[in-house]
Design a protein around this motif. Structure first.
Motif, PDB file in Angstrom:
ATOM      1  N   ARG A 124      71.517  56.920  47.283  1.00  0.00           N
ATOM      2  CA  ARG A 124      71.152  56.149  46.094  1.00  0.00           C
ATOM      3  C   ARG A 124      69.637  56.105  45.964  1.00  0.00           C
ATOM      4  O   ARG A 124      68.918  55.862  46.920  1.00  0.00           O
ATOM      5  CB  ARG A 124      71.659  54.710  46.204  1.00  0.00           C
ATOM      6  CG  ARG A 124      73.106  54.577  45.890  1.00  0.00           C
ATOM      7  CD  ARG A 124      73.260  54.236  44.447  1.00  0.00           C
ATOM      8  NE  ARG A 124      74.648  53.896  44.199  1.00  0.00           N
ATOM      9  CZ  ARG A 124      75.165  53.832  43.011  1.00  0.00           C
ATOM     10  NH1 ARG A 124      74.420  54.052  41.961  1.00  0.00           N
ATOM     11  NH2 ARG A 124      76.414  53.541  42.843  1.00  0.00           N
ATOM     12  N   GLN A 165      66.847  54.677  42.868  1.00  0.00           N
ATOM     13  CA  GLN A 165      66.599  54.062  41.564  1.00  0.00           C
ATOM     14  C   GLN A 165      67.892  53.844  40.769  1.00  0.00           C
ATOM     15  O   GLN A 165      67.968  54.117  39.580  1.00  0.00           O
ATOM     16  CB  GLN A 165      65.596  54.883  40.762  1.00  0.00           C
ATOM     17  CG  GLN A 165      64.233  54.916  41.424  1.00  0.00           C
ATOM     18  CD  GLN A 165      63.183  55.613  40.581  1.00  0.00           C
ATOM     19  OE1 GLN A 165      63.464  56.191  39.543  1.00  0.00           O
ATOM     20  NE2 GLN A 165      61.952  55.552  41.058  1.00  0.00           N
ATOM     21  N   GLY A 166      68.918  53.386  41.478  1.00  0.00           N
ATOM     22  CA  GLY A 166      70.160  52.983  40.824  1.00  0.00           C
ATOM     23  C   GLY A 166      71.189  54.066  40.577  1.00  0.00           C
ATOM     24  O   GLY A 166      72.232  53.793  39.997  1.00  0.00           O
ATOM     25  N   THR A 167      70.913  55.297  40.978  1.00  0.00           N
ATOM     26  CA  THR A 167      71.927  56.342  40.795  1.00  0.00           C
ATOM     27  C   THR A 167      71.992  57.226  42.036  1.00  0.00           C
ATOM     28  O   THR A 167      71.136  57.164  42.914  1.00  0.00           O
ATOM     29  CB  THR A 167      71.656  57.197  39.536  1.00  0.00           C
ATOM     30  OG1 THR A 167      72.833  57.964  39.246  1.00  0.00           O
ATOM     31  CG2 THR A 167      70.461  58.114  39.715  1.00  0.00           C
ATOM     32  N   TRP A 168      73.027  58.018  42.106  1.00  0.00           N
ATOM     33  CA  TRP A 168      73.177  58.961  43.210  1.00  0.00           C
ATOM     34  C   TRP A 168      72.312  60.192  42.931  1.00  0.00           C
ATOM     35  O   TRP A 168      72.298  60.711  41.807  1.00  0.00           O
ATOM     36  CB  TRP A 168      74.637  59.387  43.358  1.00  0.00           C
ATOM     37  CG  TRP A 168      75.537  58.292  43.825  1.00  0.00           C
ATOM     38  CD1 TRP A 168      76.424  57.588  43.079  1.00  0.00           C
ATOM     39  CD2 TRP A 168      75.639  57.778  45.157  1.00  0.00           C
ATOM     40  NE1 TRP A 168      77.073  56.656  43.862  1.00  0.00           N
ATOM     41  CE2 TRP A 168      76.615  56.758  45.148  1.00  0.00           C
ATOM     42  CE3 TRP A 168      75.000  58.074  46.356  1.00  0.00           C
ATOM     43  CZ2 TRP A 168      76.964  56.035  46.275  1.00  0.00           C
ATOM     44  CZ3 TRP A 168      75.355  57.363  47.490  1.00  0.00           C
ATOM     45  CH2 TRP A 168      76.318  56.356  47.448  1.00  0.00           C
ATOM     46  N   VAL A 169      71.595  60.644  43.954  1.00  0.00           N
ATOM     47  CA  VAL A 169      70.764  61.847  43.875  1.00  0.00           C
ATOM     48  C   VAL A 169      70.960  62.645  45.161  1.00  0.00           C
ATOM     49  O   VAL A 169      71.553  62.151  46.128  1.00  0.00           O
ATOM     50  CB  VAL A 169      69.258  61.513  43.704  1.00  0.00           C
ATOM     51  CG1 VAL A 169      69.014  60.715  42.437  1.00  0.00           C
ATOM     52  CG2 VAL A 169      68.707  60.779  44.916  1.00  0.00           C
ATOM     53  N   PRO A 198      69.508  64.103  40.146  1.00  0.00           N
ATOM     54  CA  PRO A 198      70.449  63.013  39.880  1.00  0.00           C
ATOM     55  C   PRO A 198      71.818  63.488  39.412  1.00  0.00           C
ATOM     56  O   PRO A 198      71.955  64.522  38.769  1.00  0.00           O
ATOM     57  CB  PRO A 198      69.760  62.239  38.751  1.00  0.00           C
ATOM     58  CG  PRO A 198      68.977  63.278  38.028  1.00  0.00           C
ATOM     59  CD  PRO A 198      68.532  64.274  39.078  1.00  0.00           C
ATOM     60  N   VAL A 216      74.719  62.347  36.869  1.00  0.00           N
ATOM     61  CA  VAL A 216      74.710  61.541  35.643  1.00  0.00           C
ATOM     62  C   VAL A 216      76.065  61.640  34.939  1.00  0.00           C
ATOM     63  O   VAL A 216      76.947  62.389  35.360  1.00  0.00           O
ATOM     64  CB  VAL A 216      73.582  61.996  34.682  1.00  0.00           C
ATOM     65  CG1 VAL A 216      72.208  61.810  35.314  1.00  0.00           C
ATOM     66  CG2 VAL A 216      73.768  63.444  34.253  1.00  0.00           C
ATOM     67  N   PRO A 229      78.271  59.538  38.852  1.00  0.00           N
ATOM     68  CA  PRO A 229      77.997  58.454  39.811  1.00  0.00           C
ATOM     69  C   PRO A 229      79.226  57.568  40.047  1.00  0.00           C
ATOM     70  O   PRO A 229      79.505  57.175  41.187  1.00  0.00           O
ATOM     71  CB  PRO A 229      76.862  57.661  39.147  1.00  0.00           C
ATOM     72  CG  PRO A 229      76.152  58.676  38.314  1.00  0.00           C
ATOM     73  CD  PRO A 229      77.254  59.563  37.782  1.00  0.00           C
ATOM     74  N   GLU A 230      79.989  57.304  38.999  1.00  0.00           N
ATOM     75  CA  GLU A 230      81.201  56.493  39.150  1.00  0.00           C
ATOM     76  C   GLU A 230      82.272  57.238  39.953  1.00  0.00           C
ATOM     77  O   GLU A 230      83.010  56.632  40.734  1.00  0.00           O
ATOM     78  CB  GLU A 230      81.744  56.105  37.765  1.00  0.00           C
ATOM     79  CG  GLU A 230      80.833  55.173  36.987  1.00  0.00           C
ATOM     80  CD  GLU A 230      79.644  55.836  36.286  1.00  0.00           C
ATOM     81  OE1 GLU A 230      78.799  55.100  35.731  1.00  0.00           O
ATOM     82  OE2 GLU A 230      79.541  57.085  36.293  1.00  0.00           O
ATOM     83  N   ASP A 253      81.237  56.886  43.507  1.00  0.00           N
ATOM     84  CA  ASP A 253      81.578  55.547  44.002  1.00  0.00           C
ATOM     85  C   ASP A 253      83.015  55.500  44.517  1.00  0.00           C
ATOM     86  O   ASP A 253      83.301  54.860  45.528  1.00  0.00           O
ATOM     87  CB  ASP A 253      81.383  54.488  42.912  1.00  0.00           C
ATOM     88  CG  ASP A 253      79.917  54.236  42.578  1.00  0.00           C
ATOM     89  OD1 ASP A 253      79.040  54.559  43.409  1.00  0.00           O
ATOM     90  OD2 ASP A 253      79.663  53.704  41.473  1.00  0.00           O
ATOM     91  N   GLU A 260      75.198  54.257  50.514  1.00  0.00           N
ATOM     92  CA  GLU A 260      74.004  54.292  49.673  1.00  0.00           C
ATOM     93  C   GLU A 260      72.808  54.906  50.400  1.00  0.00           C
ATOM     94  O   GLU A 260      71.924  55.492  49.793  1.00  0.00           O
ATOM     95  CB  GLU A 260      73.629  52.888  49.177  1.00  0.00           C
ATOM     96  CG  GLU A 260      74.617  52.294  48.206  1.00  0.00           C
ATOM     97  CD  GLU A 260      75.834  51.670  48.897  1.00  0.00           C
ATOM     98  OE1 GLU A 260      75.795  51.427  50.121  1.00  0.00           O
ATOM     99  OE2 GLU A 260      76.829  51.446  48.198  1.00  0.00           O
TER     100      GLU A 260
END
Length: 163
Positions: free
Chosen positions: A60, A62-66, A78, A80, A84-85, A88, A98
């Motif tokens: 994780r 800045q709030g997203t998976w990279v 990233p 997008v 990302p969901e 999860d 994370e």
């Protein structure tokens, strides 16, 4: 007695130019060969991998998976548009995912794969996939072509802890 100067043999100018050109071409080919063997990013980044199973380590940021893949020239690439969901879902049982986890993926089934993704459509330069067992879908960006020549009709994935 004076000696007369011995005339020097004059070589045609084009002979020297040809030699210089051949030498330069040879040096360029040697340089490209060395870069290819060392898998330098500029030369290797545009080439799809030949592995049957690929591995990346998303985390994780800045709030997203990279993820990073220096051999493909990718840094903090990233995920997008729904992916990302999807991530999860597949990491829900991995403690501290994370901070990073190992993601194995392949265009062919492999032992103990976790999810099968099915190709839906191309859009822009990327492709939409969905989980085969649900309606959850996401867009995989053109970075996929660092790993595959064409978008696979199916992708098989497995998430596991780094340790």
């Amino acid at each position: 007695m004076s000696e007369e100067p011995v005339p020097q043999q004059i070589k045609p100018a084009h002979t020297n130019w040809i030699r210089v050109s051949l030498l330069a071409l040879g040096l360029i080919l040697i340089g490209v060969g060395i870069a290819w063997q060392l898998k330098l990013p500029h030369f290797a980044s545009g080439l799809p991998r030949e592995n049957a199973i690929m591995v990346i380590a998303p985390y994780r940021h800045q709030g997203t998976w990279v993820f990073d893949d220096s051999s493909a020239g990718l840094v903090e690439e990233p995920f997008v548009a729904g992916v990302p969901e999807m991530i999860d879902v597949i990491v829900k049982d991995i403690p501290d995912a994370e901070a990073g986890f190992r993601l194995l993926f392949s265009a062919k089934p492999f032992p103990q794969y976790q999810k099968k993704l099915v190709w839906l459509r191309g859009e822009g330069d990327g492709n939409y996939y969905r989980f085969s067992d649900s309606e959850m879908e996401g867009w995989i960006c053109p970075a996929m072509f660092k790993y595959y020549k064409t978008a696979p009709k199916e992708l098989y994935v497995k998430a596991e802890p780094l340790k």
